[in-house]
Enzyme design. Structure first.
Site, PDB file in Angstrom:
ATOM      1  N   CYS A  66     -20.761 -13.191 -19.869  1.00  0.00           N
ATOM      2  CA  CYS A  66     -20.551 -14.593 -19.503  1.00  0.00           C
ATOM      3  C   CYS A  66     -21.070 -15.468 -20.635  1.00  0.00           C
ATOM      4  O   CYS A  66     -21.715 -14.995 -21.576  1.00  0.00           O
ATOM      5  CB  CYS A  66     -21.274 -14.920 -18.194  1.00  0.00           C
ATOM      6  SG  CYS A  66     -23.072 -14.788 -18.298  1.00  0.00           S
ATOM      7  N   CYS A 157     -30.512 -19.289 -19.453  1.00  0.00           N
ATOM      8  CA  CYS A 157     -29.175 -19.763 -19.090  1.00  0.00           C
ATOM      9  C   CYS A 157     -29.272 -21.137 -18.428  1.00  0.00           C
ATOM     10  O   CYS A 157     -30.122 -21.349 -17.555  1.00  0.00           O
ATOM     11  CB  CYS A 157     -28.527 -18.766 -18.137  1.00  0.00           C
ATOM     12  SG  CYS A 157     -26.938 -19.327 -17.474  1.00  0.00           S
ATOM     13  N   HIS A 185     -37.173  -9.662  -8.994  1.00  0.00           N
ATOM     14  CA  HIS A 185     -36.272  -9.951 -10.107  1.00  0.00           C
ATOM     15  C   HIS A 185     -36.873 -11.041 -10.992  1.00  0.00           C
ATOM     16  O   HIS A 185     -37.410 -12.037 -10.508  1.00  0.00           O
ATOM     17  CB  HIS A 185     -34.914 -10.396  -9.570  1.00  0.00           C
ATOM     18  CG  HIS A 185     -33.831 -10.421 -10.605  1.00  0.00           C
ATOM     19  ND1 HIS A 185     -33.702 -11.450 -11.513  1.00  0.00           N
ATOM     20  CD2 HIS A 185     -32.825  -9.551 -10.881  1.00  0.00           C
ATOM     21  CE1 HIS A 185     -32.659 -11.205 -12.297  1.00  0.00           C
ATOM     22  NE2 HIS A 185     -32.118 -10.058 -11.938  1.00  0.00           N
ATOM     23  N   GLU A 187     -35.636 -13.398 -12.750  1.00  0.00           N
ATOM     24  CA  GLU A 187     -35.138 -14.760 -12.560  1.00  0.00           C
ATOM     25  C   GLU A 187     -35.790 -15.424 -11.354  1.00  0.00           C
ATOM     26  O   GLU A 187     -36.186 -16.593 -11.411  1.00  0.00           O
ATOM     27  CB  GLU A 187     -33.615 -14.762 -12.389  1.00  0.00           C
ATOM     28  CG  GLU A 187     -33.048 -16.164 -12.218  1.00  0.00           C
ATOM     29  CD  GLU A 187     -31.580 -16.168 -11.848  1.00  0.00           C
ATOM     30  OE1 GLU A 187     -31.180 -17.041 -11.050  1.00  0.00           O
ATOM     31  OE2 GLU A 187     -30.833 -15.306 -12.343  1.00  0.00           O
ATOM     32  N   THR A 250     -29.149 -16.657  -9.336  1.00  0.00           N
ATOM     33  CA  THR A 250     -27.755 -16.973  -9.673  1.00  0.00           C
ATOM     34  C   THR A 250     -26.813 -15.777  -9.586  1.00  0.00           C
ATOM     35  O   THR A 250     -25.593 -15.954  -9.582  1.00  0.00           O
ATOM     36  CB  THR A 250     -27.658 -17.561 -11.093  1.00  0.00           C
ATOM     37  OG1 THR A 250     -28.194 -16.617 -12.036  1.00  0.00           O
ATOM     38  CG2 THR A 250     -28.420 -18.879 -11.191  1.00  0.00           C
TER      39      THR A 250
END
Length: 402
Positions: A66, A157, A185, A187, A250
């Site tokens: 991405c 990101c 995780h 993130e 996300t």
């Protein structure tokens, strides 16, 4: 800590960079050489279909790197080029892909060592360069690195940063952030560090448990035990669930995040009524476009007449796991692999199950003409996908000759 002020101050520091170093064109050529694939481009040009011998490959129409991942990897390459002799570290894997992280090590970019589950930042010198990965880093880690005087290269990101801004809004409105994600995780660890009060729910089942507690009350000790590792310090479910806001990791399933948001909106509406709803519930769209596109493409692909599905991505890649889940829910034979070497032969493939277990399946590749669906997670280079497709073609060609 006032995390919003800290972040703003850090971003204005001379030791902070999130825009690169002016080597974009040179790095782009290098990345194209190392990670892109002429075969994958050919399949795209052929309406995402390629047939050789007995094998037809059907590629998802959105897959692989991405924009956020491309940006993070490019900035890491730029950093090495801009600081050719300095020691460079990454606070975690740059992205969740083994081949890319191996390349970082080959470029003499070190990973912060982990001892007993904790990162050992004592290895980082005051003048070292430290890269923050695509899924970000916690406020505490940023503060430590800033105090050390390190040069910080932030590849987080923008979609992740958007979630951070959302939990800041929750905090400002005295709302508890209910985060749809995995509490281990990286993130989600980073996101929760920007929150005030927070609670992390893994799935709709856990969200329903929380919603039931809000409406009817339950055993408080049971609640705290259930979410012991997934809530803010001193969390009180009898007080801290009166005002809630929704956020997400996300890479989680888009549909499930939406369901969780609707569940809590309905729950707060039921408890407080329409007049007071906005005082007790906040929701902003934090679903990543790239995650959504890859999941939507997978949902389309599994509607086709496929014999099996190959899902390619790091075993610790959450977004890849979600793609595998979509395939398995369809009832397809589906194999999540991270590298081509997992394919041992026509008769044997090593792959990761949804529960995390690594297993070997025999006789996985059917005889005769087959249609194979292929997709890859947002951290998987096209070159890795090419290697897998070529291996399948080669195996089937060998059996056809025999």
């Amino acid at each position: 800590m006032d995390t919003k002020t800290f972040k703003r101050t850090l971003q204005h520091s001379e030791n902070y960079n999130r825009k690169g170093f002016g080597h974009q064109a040179e790095v782009a050529t290098q990345l194209q050489s190392e990670y892109q694939s002429s075969l994958i481009q050919e399949i795209r040009d052929r309406n995402y279909t390629l047939q050789r011998g007995d094998v037809t490959i059907r590629l998802a129409q959105a897959f692989g790197f991405c924009w956020g991942v491309e940006r993070a990897v490019a900035m890491a390459y730029e950093t090495r080029k801009h600081f050719p002799t300095e020691r460079i570290w990454i606070t975690n894997e740059i992205i969740h892909n083994p081949s890319v992280n191996q390349r970082m090590q080959e470029m003499q970019v070190g990973f912060i060592p982990v001892e007993a589950g904790n990162k050992d930042f004592s290895v980082v010198g005051n003048n070292d360069v430290v890269i923050l990965p695509a899924f970000g880093a916690s406020v505490q880690e940023m503060q430590l690195l800033s105090e050390k005087g390190c040069k910080i290269v932030d590849t987080t990101c923008p979609w992740v940063s958007k979630v951070w801004n959302t939990v800041e809004k929750h905090k400002k409105g005295d709302h508890t952030s209910i985060i749809h994600g995995k509490y281990k995780h990286e993130e989600t660890i980073a996101t929760s560090s920007f929150a005030g009060k927070y609670l992390i729910v893994l799935n709709l089942k856990e969200a329903q448990y929380v919603a039931d507690y809000i409406l009817h009350g339950r055993n408080r000790e049971e609640f705290l035990q259930k979410f012991a590792k997934a809530c803010s310090a001193g969390f009180d479910p009898d007080k801290d669930l009166e005002r809630v806001g929704i956020a997400n990791q996300t890479t989680m399933l888009k549909g499930e995040t939406e369901q969780i948001g609707k569940l809590f909106e309905h729950t707060m509406l039921q408890k407080y009524g329409p007049v007071e709803l906005n005082q007790h519930f906040q929701s902003f769209n934090t679903i990543c476009d790239a995650t959504q596109e890859r999941q939507d493409a997978m949902l389309e692909l599994v509607q086709e007449n496929l014999d099996l599905m190959i899902v390619i991505g790091g075993f610790n890649s959450s977004n890849t796991t979600q793609l595998q889940q979509i395939s398995q829910e369809r009832g397809l034979p589906s194999y999540h692999i991270d590298v081509v070497e997992r394919i041992k032969s026509v008769n044997s493939i090593e792959h990761r199950q949804l529960n995390g277990e690594l297993v070997t399946t025999e006789n996985w590749l059917p005889a005769g003409k087959i249609v194979v669906g292929v997709t890859s997670g947002a951290s998987t280079p096209d070159k890795v996908v090419e290697d897998v497709i070529e291996k399948i073609f080669a195996l089937k060609a060998t059996t056809a000759v025999v």
